[in-house]
Design a protein around this motif. Sequence first.
Motif, PDB file in Angstrom:
ATOM      1  N   ASP A  11       0.866  -1.190   0.000  1.00  0.00           N
ATOM      2  CA  ASP A  11       0.000   0.000   0.000  1.00  0.00           C
ATOM      3  C   ASP A  11       0.893   1.227   0.000  1.00  0.00           C
ATOM      4  O   ASP A  11       1.883   1.281   0.751  1.00  0.00           O
ATOM      5  CB  ASP A  11      -0.915  -0.008   1.232  1.00  0.00           C
ATOM      6  CG  ASP A  11      -2.078   0.965   1.103  1.00  0.00           C
ATOM      7  OD1 ASP A  11      -1.832   2.174   0.851  1.00  0.00           O
ATOM      8  OD2 ASP A  11      -3.227   0.530   1.252  1.00  0.00           O
ATOM      9  N   ASP A  12       0.570   2.207  -0.841  1.00  0.00           N
ATOM     10  CA  ASP A  12       1.418   3.388  -0.918  1.00  0.00           C
ATOM     11  C   ASP A  12       1.264   4.315   0.287  1.00  0.00           C
ATOM     12  O   ASP A  12       2.037   5.256   0.454  1.00  0.00           O
ATOM     13  CB  ASP A  12       1.163   4.166  -2.219  1.00  0.00           C
ATOM     14  CG  ASP A  12      -0.262   4.675  -2.322  1.00  0.00           C
ATOM     15  OD1 ASP A  12      -1.160   4.032  -1.768  1.00  0.00           O
ATOM     16  OD2 ASP A  12      -0.472   5.722  -2.977  1.00  0.00           O
ATOM     17  N   ASN A  13       0.268   4.037   1.130  1.00  0.00           N
ATOM     18  CA  ASN A  13       0.081   4.815   2.352  1.00  0.00           C
ATOM     19  C   ASN A  13       0.872   4.159   3.486  1.00  0.00           C
ATOM     20  O   ASN A  13       0.517   3.093   3.986  1.00  0.00           O
ATOM     21  CB  ASN A  13      -1.412   4.874   2.702  1.00  0.00           C
ATOM     22  CG  ASN A  13      -1.692   5.822   3.859  1.00  0.00           C
ATOM     23  OD1 ASN A  13      -1.007   5.822   4.864  1.00  0.00           O
ATOM     24  ND2 ASN A  13      -2.733   6.632   3.709  1.00  0.00           N
ATOM     25  N   ARG A  14       1.956   4.805   3.881  1.00  0.00           N
ATOM     26  CA  ARG A  14       2.839   4.228   4.895  1.00  0.00           C
ATOM     27  C   ARG A  14       2.115   4.017   6.224  1.00  0.00           C
ATOM     28  O   ARG A  14       2.351   3.020   6.921  1.00  0.00           O
ATOM     29  CB  ARG A  14       4.057   5.134   5.105  1.00  0.00           C
ATOM     30  CG  ARG A  14       5.118   4.550   6.036  1.00  0.00           C
ATOM     31  CD  ARG A  14       6.295   5.499   6.181  1.00  0.00           C
ATOM     32  NE  ARG A  14       6.962   5.721   4.915  1.00  0.00           N
ATOM     33  CZ  ARG A  14       7.913   4.937   4.422  1.00  0.00           C
ATOM     34  NH1 ARG A  14       8.302   3.870   5.111  1.00  0.00           N
ATOM     35  NH2 ARG A  14       8.481   5.213   3.273  1.00  0.00           N
ATOM     36  N   ASP A  15       1.216   4.940   6.570  1.00  0.00           N
ATOM     37  CA  ASP A  15       0.495   4.814   7.842  1.00  0.00           C
ATOM     38  C   ASP A  15      -0.399   3.576   7.852  1.00  0.00           C
ATOM     39  O   ASP A  15      -0.509   2.880   8.867  1.00  0.00           O
ATOM     40  CB  ASP A  15      -0.358   6.068   8.093  1.00  0.00           C
ATOM     41  CG  ASP A  15       0.494   7.293   8.414  1.00  0.00           C
ATOM     42  OD1 ASP A  15       1.649   7.104   8.846  1.00  0.00           O
ATOM     43  OD2 ASP A  15       0.009   8.416   8.228  1.00  0.00           O
ATOM     44  N   GLN A  35       5.720   0.050  -0.005  1.00  0.00           N
ATOM     45  CA  GLN A  35       4.840   1.147  -0.416  1.00  0.00           C
ATOM     46  C   GLN A  35       4.615   1.222  -1.924  1.00  0.00           C
ATOM     47  O   GLN A  35       3.930   2.120  -2.397  1.00  0.00           O
ATOM     48  CB  GLN A  35       5.407   2.480   0.079  1.00  0.00           C
ATOM     49  CG  GLN A  35       5.037   2.808   1.518  1.00  0.00           C
ATOM     50  CD  GLN A  35       5.793   1.940   2.513  1.00  0.00           C
ATOM     51  OE1 GLN A  35       7.018   1.974   2.579  1.00  0.00           O
ATOM     52  NE2 GLN A  35       5.061   1.153   3.280  1.00  0.00           N
TER      53      GLN A  35
END
Length: 232
Positions: A11-15, A35
């Motif tokens: 997922d490109d959203n690290r959070d 990511q």
Amino acid sequence: MENKNKILVIDDNRDICTTIKDYLQNYNYNVATVQNCRDALNIINQKFDLIILDIMMPDMDGIEFCKIIRDKISCPIIFVSAKLLEEDKIEALSIGGDDYITKPFSFRELKARIESHLRREHRLQNKEIYILSSGNIVIDILANEIICNGEKLKLTKKEFELIKFLIINKNIVLSKEKIFDNVWGIDSESYLETVTESIKNIRKKIRSLDKEKSYITTVYGRGYKWEVKDEI
């Protein structure tokens, strides 16, 4: 006790990656995160037990990534996406996805989906029957391969499971609902239309290698059955 199941989160959203990892590690899953799909390709051969894959990512999206790896990787793939259209879900499942969860989702639901797919994989790996054959088709369950006229069919994981389920129940008419429940699982967010689309793709792939036999028969109003002429 250490959980031997290894999960890859893309997922490109690290959070989101960090939150999923922290949550699953509380249940002793071994979790790796990346990511972007390019980095995922570099580690995909590490034999993951399950992949959690976002669709909308820069450079290479999850759909393209799944198409690239699906012929080589047999583990379950759970798509996660904010895309809500039925067409998006059908596309993701038709090219090899095993499940589709829309964002935002609860971590309890994600964990339940993961456990369901891993249980199904465990049952498949512990089957006592390893070779199935019908007509010019041979299924090697342990190798996750189907050979037609001496050549390997390039199938998605669900196409493989669908053919296996039909052959195990050959000459028996199976409704779309029964096929769906046994191949995709009753807890899946897929649609019955995915069964029709998958069978259409299977027929096309088999026909490219075997033009003499017809394997999947449509029984109108009732479903499908696997039958080969003159085969008991």
